[in-house]
Design a protein around this motif. Structure first.
Motif, PDB file in Angstrom:
ATOM      1  N   GLY A 107       0.738  -1.493  -0.203  1.00  0.00           N
ATOM      2  CA  GLY A 107       0.130   0.050  -0.043  1.00  0.00           C
ATOM      3  C   GLY A 107       1.158   1.249   0.226  1.00  0.00           C
ATOM      4  N   ASP A 108       1.891   1.216  -0.791  1.00  0.00           N
ATOM      5  CA  ASP A 108       2.323   2.370  -0.787  1.00  0.00           C
ATOM      6  C   ASP A 108       2.219   3.292  -1.501  1.00  0.00           C
ATOM      7  OD1 ASP A 108       5.100   3.734  -1.016  1.00  0.00           O
ATOM      8  OD2 ASP A 108       5.644   2.016  -2.496  1.00  0.00           O
ATOM      9  N   PRO A 109       2.212   4.882  -1.475  1.00  0.00           N
ATOM     10  CA  PRO A 109       1.720   5.778  -2.125  1.00  0.00           C
ATOM     11  C   PRO A 109       3.088   6.119  -3.496  1.00  0.00           C
ATOM     12  CG  PRO A 109       2.166   6.950  -0.614  1.00  0.00           C
ATOM     13  CD  PRO A 109       2.414   5.413  -0.302  1.00  0.00           C
ATOM     14  N   ALA A 110       3.726   5.760  -2.878  1.00  0.00           N
ATOM     15  CA  ALA A 110       4.910   6.682  -3.904  1.00  0.00           C
ATOM     16  C   ALA A 110       5.166   5.836  -5.603  1.00  0.00           C
ATOM     17  CB  ALA A 110       6.304   7.054  -2.904  1.00  0.00           C
ATOM     18  N   ILE A 111       5.154   4.381  -5.922  1.00  0.00           N
ATOM     19  CA  ILE A 111       5.430   3.843  -6.617  1.00  0.00           C
ATOM     20  C   ILE A 111       4.170   4.214  -7.489  1.00  0.00           C
ATOM     21  CG2 ILE A 111       6.169   1.282  -7.242  1.00  0.00           C
ATOM     22  CD1 ILE A 111       7.522   1.131  -4.452  1.00  0.00           C
ATOM     23  N   PRO A 112       3.014   3.768  -7.395  1.00  0.00           N
ATOM     24  CA  PRO A 112       2.363   4.127  -8.023  1.00  0.00           C
ATOM     25  C   PRO A 112       1.847   5.718  -8.876  1.00  0.00           C
ATOM     26  CG  PRO A 112       1.351   3.694  -6.435  1.00  0.00           C
ATOM     27  CD  PRO A 112       2.507   3.451  -5.740  1.00  0.00           C
ATOM     28  N   LEU A 113       2.362   7.128  -7.402  1.00  0.00           N
ATOM     29  CA  LEU A 113       2.660   8.050  -8.167  1.00  0.00           C
ATOM     30  C   LEU A 113       3.692   7.864  -8.684  1.00  0.00           C
ATOM     31  CD1 LEU A 113       2.236  11.547  -8.062  1.00  0.00           C
ATOM     32  CD2 LEU A 113       3.779  10.966  -5.928  1.00  0.00           C
ATOM     33  N   PHE A 114       4.457   7.610  -8.910  1.00  0.00           N
ATOM     34  CA  PHE A 114       6.001   7.704  -9.666  1.00  0.00           C
ATOM     35  C   PHE A 114       5.919   6.800 -11.000  1.00  0.00           C
ATOM     36  CE2 PHE A 114       8.842   8.764  -6.042  1.00  0.00           C
ATOM     37  CZ  PHE A 114       8.409   9.606  -5.792  1.00  0.00           C
ATOM     38  N   TYR A 115       5.103   6.182 -10.764  1.00  0.00           N
ATOM     39  CA  TYR A 115       5.080   5.612 -12.657  1.00  0.00           C
ATOM     40  C   TYR A 115       4.238   6.396 -13.287  1.00  0.00           C
ATOM     41  CZ  TYR A 115       3.960   1.047 -15.518  1.00  0.00           C
ATOM     42  OH  TYR A 115       3.920   0.041 -16.166  1.00  0.00           O
ATOM     43  N   ALA A 116       2.917   6.607 -12.541  1.00  0.00           N
ATOM     44  CA  ALA A 116       2.457   8.169 -13.258  1.00  0.00           C
ATOM     45  C   ALA A 116       2.324   8.886 -14.055  1.00  0.00           C
ATOM     46  CB  ALA A 116       0.452   7.990 -12.049  1.00  0.00           C
ATOM     47  N   THR A 117       3.592   9.182 -12.998  1.00  0.00           N
ATOM     48  CA  THR A 117       4.120  10.592 -13.084  1.00  0.00           C
ATOM     49  C   THR A 117       5.032  10.572 -14.378  1.00  0.00           C
ATOM     50  OG1 THR A 117       4.385  11.210 -11.495  1.00  0.00           O
ATOM     51  CG2 THR A 117       5.876  12.527 -12.555  1.00  0.00           C
ATOM     52  N   THR A 118       5.565   8.633 -14.603  1.00  0.00           N
ATOM     53  CA  THR A 118       6.451   9.121 -15.783  1.00  0.00           C
ATOM     54  C   THR A 118       5.950   8.389 -16.992  1.00  0.00           C
ATOM     55  OG1 THR A 118       8.491   7.572 -13.889  1.00  0.00           O
ATOM     56  CG2 THR A 118       7.641   6.787 -16.713  1.00  0.00           C
ATOM     57  N   LEU A 119       4.659   7.533 -16.674  1.00  0.00           N
ATOM     58  CA  LEU A 119       3.850   7.702 -17.878  1.00  0.00           C
ATOM     59  C   LEU A 119       3.317   8.623 -18.907  1.00  0.00           C
ATOM     60  CD1 LEU A 119       1.842   4.586 -16.564  1.00  0.00           C
ATOM     61  CD2 LEU A 119       2.859   4.576 -18.368  1.00  0.00           C
ATOM     62  N   LEU A 120       3.114   9.561 -17.924  1.00  0.00           N
ATOM     63  CA  LEU A 120       1.975  10.993 -18.233  1.00  0.00           C
ATOM     64  C   LEU A 120       3.768  11.652 -18.993  1.00  0.00           C
ATOM     65  CD1 LEU A 120      -0.034  12.714 -15.575  1.00  0.00           C
ATOM     66  CD2 LEU A 120      -0.569  11.655 -17.703  1.00  0.00           C
ATOM     67  N   GLY A 121       4.445  11.210 -18.419  1.00  0.00           N
ATOM     68  CA  GLY A 121       5.766  12.089 -19.437  1.00  0.00           C
ATOM     69  C   GLY A 121       5.828  11.755 -20.333  1.00  0.00           C
ATOM     70  N   LEU A 122       5.684  10.069 -20.979  1.00  0.00           N
ATOM     71  CA  LEU A 122       6.203   9.756 -21.896  1.00  0.00           C
ATOM     72  C   LEU A 122       5.209   9.837 -23.213  1.00  0.00           C
ATOM     73  CD1 LEU A 122       7.575   6.168 -20.575  1.00  0.00           C
ATOM     74  CD2 LEU A 122       8.652   7.975 -21.614  1.00  0.00           C
ATOM     75  N   SER A 123       3.919  10.313 -22.214  1.00  0.00           N
ATOM     76  CA  SER A 123       2.838  10.403 -23.624  1.00  0.00           C
ATOM     77  C   SER A 123       1.934  10.481 -23.100  1.00  0.00           C
ATOM     78  CB  SER A 123       3.191   8.549 -24.899  1.00  0.00           C
ATOM     79  OG  SER A 123       2.081   8.799 -25.351  1.00  0.00           O
ATOM     80  N   ALA A 124       0.499  11.262 -23.723  1.00  0.00           N
ATOM     81  CA  ALA A 124      -0.815  11.199 -23.583  1.00  0.00           C
ATOM     82  C   ALA A 124      -1.253  10.423 -23.302  1.00  0.00           C
ATOM     83  CB  ALA A 124      -1.197  12.468 -23.884  1.00  0.00           C
ATOM     84  N   ASP A 125      -1.106   8.873 -24.390  1.00  0.00           N
ATOM     85  CA  ASP A 125      -1.733   8.000 -24.946  1.00  0.00           C
ATOM     86  C   ASP A 125      -1.750   7.071 -23.394  1.00  0.00           C
ATOM     87  OD1 ASP A 125      -1.768   8.919 -27.453  1.00  0.00           O
ATOM     88  OD2 ASP A 125      -0.564   7.456 -28.476  1.00  0.00           O
ATOM     89  N   ASN A 126      -0.935   7.870 -22.485  1.00  0.00           N
ATOM     90  CA  ASN A 126      -0.400   6.307 -21.190  1.00  0.00           C
ATOM     91  C   ASN A 126      -2.042   6.845 -19.910  1.00  0.00           C
ATOM     92  OD1 ASN A 126       1.489   4.951 -21.849  1.00  0.00           O
ATOM     93  ND2 ASN A 126       2.715   6.796 -21.358  1.00  0.00           N
ATOM     94  N   ALA A 127      -2.844   7.617 -20.663  1.00  0.00           N
ATOM     95  CA  ALA A 127      -3.877   8.487 -19.580  1.00  0.00           C
ATOM     96  C   ALA A 127      -4.304   7.039 -19.133  1.00  0.00           C
ATOM     97  CB  ALA A 127      -4.239  10.280 -20.081  1.00  0.00           C
ATOM     98  N   ALA A 128      -5.041   6.809 -19.860  1.00  0.00           N
ATOM     99  CA  ALA A 128      -5.901   5.728 -18.541  1.00  0.00           C
ATOM    100  C   ALA A 128      -5.303   5.468 -17.499  1.00  0.00           C
ATOM    101  CB  ALA A 128      -6.497   4.562 -19.609  1.00  0.00           C
TER     102      ALA A 128
END
Length: 248
Positions: free
Chosen positions: A173-194
């Motif tokens: 239940g760590d919030p940091a890893i899913p946050l950093f993954y989401a941040t990385t995905l958004l940095g790579l492409s708008a297609d990763n929004a979902a």
């Protein structure tokens, strides 16, 4: 067990003024107390607290540089007292990665990756080290572009995804890893929004262990707000600003 340990700690935290201050999100106080206590654990807490201040709580490049230099010194001192401690090795590699970003230094970036790899050699299932590797690859590609990231650093978008997928499967239940993954995905492409949105929802629902986790959850909520309205561009801009050292 290890799953409930606060991020980057990897060892049971004994009660102390530095640990209490960190838990409360008082990072300057945690760093000062950690240096006073001068134990392996308290110096690790000091290093984490200073790195958190540098990455998210300063808008001044020189202030960030000084905080990171002190964090590195405290983590080196922690490792002198507990040689090879994976939590301190990982945190020191994170700090070197921040220094690499600040100085735009490929040499320091490679040194940070070597640090993450050293932790993974000792602890292959360390979710934080897996996530750090994912962030390392993703940040390089998002910053330099695919070609330069690949040629200068050996960083690949596919590796970012692979490491982060492992990290989110490993962690509880760590919030940091899913946050950093989401941040990385958004940095790579708008297609990763979902996919980013689902990860941010997971980060927001997590149970925070300490002040660092609460800060990460606040960041996750801030990026999720425009995504909930379907504004991917605003979410990408917010994610970039709330990335480590994003306000500099």
């Amino acid at each position: 067990g290890a799953m409930t340990a606060p991020p980057f700690m990897g060892m049971p935290v004994a009660a102390s003024p530095s640990a209490d201050a960190f838990a409360a999100g008082k990072f300057a106080e945690a760093a000062a107390a950690g240096r006073r206590e001068a134990t392996a654990q308290s110096l690790l807490i000091a290093g984490r607290a200073l790195a958190t201040q540098a990455a998210w709580q300063t808008t001044d490049r020189e202030a960030a540089r000084k905080l990171l230099a002190q964090a590195e010194a405290d983590l080196t001192a922690s490792l002198a007292l507990a040689p090879g401690n994976p939590a301190a090795l990982l945190q020191k590699a994170v700090v070197i990665g921040y220094q690499a970003k600040l100085a735009k230094s490929p040499g320091l970036a490679k040194q940070a990756r070597a640090g993450f790899e050293a932790v993974l050699a000792k602890q292959p299932a360390n979710a934080l080290a897996q996530g750090a590797m994912g962030g390392w690859h993703g940040e390089a590609v998002a910053t330099l572009g695919k070609f330069l990231a690949g040629t200068a650093l050996g960083a690949k978008e596919g590796e970012a995804i692979r490491w982060f997928d492992r990290a989110v499967a490993t962690t509880g239940g760590d919030p940091a890893i899913p946050l950093f993954y989401a941040t990385t995905l958004l940095g790579l492409s708008a297609d990763n929004a979902a996919k980013a949105k689902a990860l941010l929802q997971r980060a927001v629902k997590a149970t925070p262990a300490d002040g660092f986790d609460r800060l990460m959850q606040a960041n996750a909520r801030a990026i999720l707000a425009p995504l909930d309205k379907g504004d991917v561009k605003a979410a990408q801009a917010t994610a970039k600003r709330l990335a480590p050292l994003g306000t500099l």
